[in-house]
Design a protein around this motif. Sequence first.
Motif, short mmCIF file in Angstrom:
data_model
loop_
_atom_site.label_atom_id
_atom_site.label_comp_id
_atom_site.label_asym_id
_atom_site.label_seq_id
_atom_site.Cartn_x
_atom_site.Cartn_y
_atom_site.Cartn_z
N ALA A 15 -41.01 -48.63 -66.26
CA ALA A 15 -39.68 -48.16 -66.64
C ALA A 15 -38.59 -49.14 -66.20
CB ALA A 15 -39.42 -46.77 -66.04
N LEU B 31 -34.23 -50.16 -72.38
CA LEU B 31 -33.77 -48.83 -72.00
C LEU B 31 -32.30 -48.96 -71.64
CD1 LEU B 31 -36.58 -47.44 -69.63
CD2 LEU B 31 -36.05 -46.65 -71.93
N ILE C 266 -36.57 -41.73 -66.36
CA ILE C 266 -38.02 -41.66 -66.56
C ILE C 266 -38.72 -41.36 -65.25
CG2 ILE C 266 -40.05 -43.09 -67.06
CD1 ILE C 266 -38.41 -44.34 -69.33
#
Length: 199
Positions: A166, A175, A183
């Motif tokens: 992540a 992201l 996450i």
Amino acid sequence: MPRVLSDTDVADFRERLCEAAERLFAERGPDAVTMRQLAAELGVSPMTPYRYFEDKDDILAAVRANGFTRFAIALETARDGARGARAIGTAVGEAYVTFAVENPHAYKLMFDFNQPHAEKYPELVAAGQRAQKTMTGYIKDAMAEGLMEGDPEQIGLMNWAAIHGAVILELAGMLPPGGARMIFRGFDTALIRGLRPQD
């Protein structure tokens, strides 16, 4: 006659050189950075870095060891400052994400590059092991409180892989800012739920 350097002088220069190297190595990759470029970055002669480090691999090892040590300290501090396994797990995960997004150059060097002949650098090996230990320590806390069961080393690596993935996605711009933290929070809840002892 060259000036005799004190221990403080040596430590200060090594720190300055490592700070410059961390940024340049992360931006260009270690192979694309020369000792001459590092010297120029600090405004010293091309031979000066060799008074403090054997070669570029030696500098990379020092930079990475410093990063792993700072990372481990951040996680250990989070673990020590929380009470109860759930709070500890959350604090450690949040500290992980915070360290990565606030120190992207160090984080990239810690995990994206292999260290040639790592056995030559015991401080790097020890710092890496210390960081890994923090990723299983709070899993053991949760097990001690009966919140989950299983192999703490395996679960710690699983958790580490999820958070790392992540973080890398966020650092790569895949992201949005804060995405890695979101996450982690979802995964942390799912991990506890999925590994809870069965009645």
